[in-house]
Design an enzyme around this catalytic site. Structure first.
Site, PDB file in Angstrom:
ATOM      1  N   GLU A  87      58.053  64.862 -44.319  1.00 60.20           N
ATOM      2  CA  GLU A  87      58.514  63.488 -43.859  1.00 60.20           C
ATOM      3  C   GLU A  87      60.024  63.294 -44.357  1.00 60.20           C
ATOM      4  O   GLU A  87      60.778  62.746 -43.757  1.00 60.20           O
ATOM      5  CB  GLU A  87      57.789  62.273 -44.295  1.00 60.20           C
ATOM      6  CG  GLU A  87      56.230  62.454 -43.603  1.00 60.20           C
ATOM      7  CD  GLU A  87      55.162  61.711 -44.120  1.00 60.20           C
ATOM      8  OE1 GLU A  87      55.652  61.010 -45.361  1.00 60.20           O
ATOM      9  OE2 GLU A  87      54.185  61.614 -43.763  1.00 60.20           O
ATOM     10  N   ASN A 139      50.201  47.136 -41.669  1.00 57.44           N
ATOM     11  CA  ASN A 139      49.940  47.046 -43.098  1.00 57.44           C
ATOM     12  C   ASN A 139      51.201  47.247 -44.099  1.00 57.44           C
ATOM     13  O   ASN A 139      51.209  47.878 -44.962  1.00 57.44           O
ATOM     14  CB  ASN A 139      48.846  48.051 -43.403  1.00 57.44           C
ATOM     15  CG  ASN A 139      49.332  49.408 -42.744  1.00 57.44           C
ATOM     16  OD1 ASN A 139      50.183  49.687 -42.462  1.00 57.44           O
ATOM     17  ND2 ASN A 139      48.269  50.442 -43.026  1.00 57.44           N
ATOM     18  N   LYS A 162      57.579  48.924 -42.889  1.00 57.06           N
ATOM     19  CA  LYS A 162      57.308  49.107 -41.578  1.00 57.06           C
ATOM     20  C   LYS A 162      58.026  47.817 -41.147  1.00 57.06           C
ATOM     21  O   LYS A 162      58.341  46.874 -41.764  1.00 57.06           O
ATOM     22  CB  LYS A 162      56.012  49.257 -41.563  1.00 57.06           C
ATOM     23  CG  LYS A 162      55.256  50.419 -41.872  1.00 57.06           C
ATOM     24  CD  LYS A 162      54.030  50.343 -41.627  1.00 57.06           C
ATOM     25  CE  LYS A 162      53.099  51.729 -42.071  1.00 57.06           C
ATOM     26  NZ  LYS A 162      51.610  51.911 -41.585  1.00 57.06           N
ATOM     27  N   HIS A 212      54.471  52.461 -45.541  1.00 54.77           N
ATOM     28  CA  HIS A 212      54.105  53.865 -45.266  1.00 54.77           C
ATOM     29  C   HIS A 212      54.406  54.559 -46.715  1.00 54.77           C
ATOM     30  O   HIS A 212      55.555  54.378 -47.152  1.00 54.77           O
ATOM     31  CB  HIS A 212      54.764  54.562 -44.122  1.00 54.77           C
ATOM     32  CG  HIS A 212      54.723  55.949 -44.352  1.00 54.77           C
ATOM     33  ND1 HIS A 212      53.410  56.527 -43.795  1.00 54.77           N
ATOM     34  CD2 HIS A 212      55.442  56.937 -44.788  1.00 54.77           C
ATOM     35  CE1 HIS A 212      53.500  57.866 -44.181  1.00 54.77           C
ATOM     36  NE2 HIS A 212      54.749  58.104 -44.485  1.00 54.77           N
ATOM     37  N   TYR A 260      53.806  60.703 -37.090  1.00 52.24           N
ATOM     38  CA  TYR A 260      52.355  60.511 -37.103  1.00 52.24           C
ATOM     39  C   TYR A 260      51.593  61.580 -36.071  1.00 52.24           C
ATOM     40  O   TYR A 260      50.636  61.278 -35.606  1.00 52.24           O
ATOM     41  CB  TYR A 260      52.179  59.076 -36.434  1.00 52.24           C
ATOM     42  CG  TYR A 260      52.486  57.812 -37.611  1.00 52.24           C
ATOM     43  CD1 TYR A 260      51.668  58.018 -38.936  1.00 52.24           C
ATOM     44  CD2 TYR A 260      53.187  56.893 -37.180  1.00 52.24           C
ATOM     45  CE1 TYR A 260      52.002  56.808 -39.838  1.00 52.24           C
ATOM     46  CE2 TYR A 260      53.409  55.767 -38.065  1.00 52.24           C
ATOM     47  CZ  TYR A 260      52.706  55.825 -39.410  1.00 52.24           C
ATOM     48  OH  TYR A 260      52.838  54.925 -40.181  1.00 52.24           O
ATOM     49  N   ARG A 285      49.815  46.303 -50.029  1.00 52.11           N
ATOM     50  CA  ARG A 285      49.099  45.943 -48.816  1.00 52.11           C
ATOM     51  C   ARG A 285      47.957  44.872 -49.363  1.00 52.11           C
ATOM     52  O   ARG A 285      47.594  43.812 -48.562  1.00 52.11           O
ATOM     53  CB  ARG A 285      48.333  46.981 -48.250  1.00 52.11           C
ATOM     54  CG  ARG A 285      49.275  47.945 -47.326  1.00 52.11           C
ATOM     55  CD  ARG A 285      48.605  49.328 -47.399  1.00 52.11           C
ATOM     56  NE  ARG A 285      49.572  50.131 -46.494  1.00 52.11           N
ATOM     57  CZ  ARG A 285      49.172  51.648 -46.296  1.00 52.11           C
ATOM     58  NH1 ARG A 285      48.052  52.292 -46.940  1.00 52.11           N
ATOM     59  NH2 ARG A 285      49.915  52.343 -45.318  1.00 52.11           N
TER      60      ARG A 285
END
Ligand code: RTP
Ligand code: MG
Length: 148
Positions: free
Chosen positions: A126, A112, A9, A115, A49, A102
């Site tokens: 995805e 965090n 991320k 993904h 999302y 994480r």
């Protein structure tokens, strides 16, 4: 072989964690099928999302994930979907065990670091959202005979 979608991320990219995260998946024995640095457009973030559209944090989530470059990847291997989720740790870094991405690098649920797809259906969806066919490579790798 099973495939999953993994993404560093924007916080992970800014904090120089791409290399560490790639290293973990490589050392585990998974095979990289594709990867790219990209900035996610809002439309793609909202679709990715989509399951969280009604949640109170949806706006923040989309804003965060589009706030800077992400490193998107497809990893391949036996049980890679579930194993990657274990390697990531719990959604909230305060509950994620040491040794997980994480647990080692995150502090808050909103930032965090990583993904990963949560099921075979999510993985297929995805991967299709982020990569086209030519971006995913099928190739021989010598370590595979020593892993399987
Ligand atoms: P991800 O989809 O990003 O891999 O994370 P996940 O499966 O572990 O968690 P998920 O339930 O799908 O939530 C997606 C992301 O939304 C943010 N979130 N914020 N403020 C909150 O209570 C809250 N809950 C979730 C997190 O950044 C989470 O990764
Ligand atoms: Mg999720």
């Amino acid at each position: 072989m099973e495939k999953t979608f993994i993404m560093v991320k924007p916080d992970g990219v800014q904090r120089n964690l791409i290399g560490d995260i790639v290293n973990r998946f490589e050392k585990k024995g998974f095979k990289l099928a594709g990867g790219k640095l990209m900035q996610i457009p809002s439309s793609l973030a909202e679709e990715h999302y989509g399951e969280h559209k009604e949640k109170p944090f949806f706006g923040e989530l989309v804003e965060f994930i589009t706030s800077g470059p992400v490193f998107a990847m497809v990893w391949e291997g036996e049980n890679v979907i579930a194993t990657a989720r274990q390697m990531m740790g719990k959604t909230n870094p305060s509950e994620a065990l040491p040794g997980t991405v994480r647990g080692d690098f995150g502090l808050t649920v909103g930032k965090n670091v990583i993904h990963g797809s949560d099921s075979p259906e999510s993985a297929q969806r995805e991967i299709g959202l982020f990569f086209n066919g030519e971006e995913l490579l099928n190739y021989e790798k010598n370590d595979q005979n020593w892993l399987y």
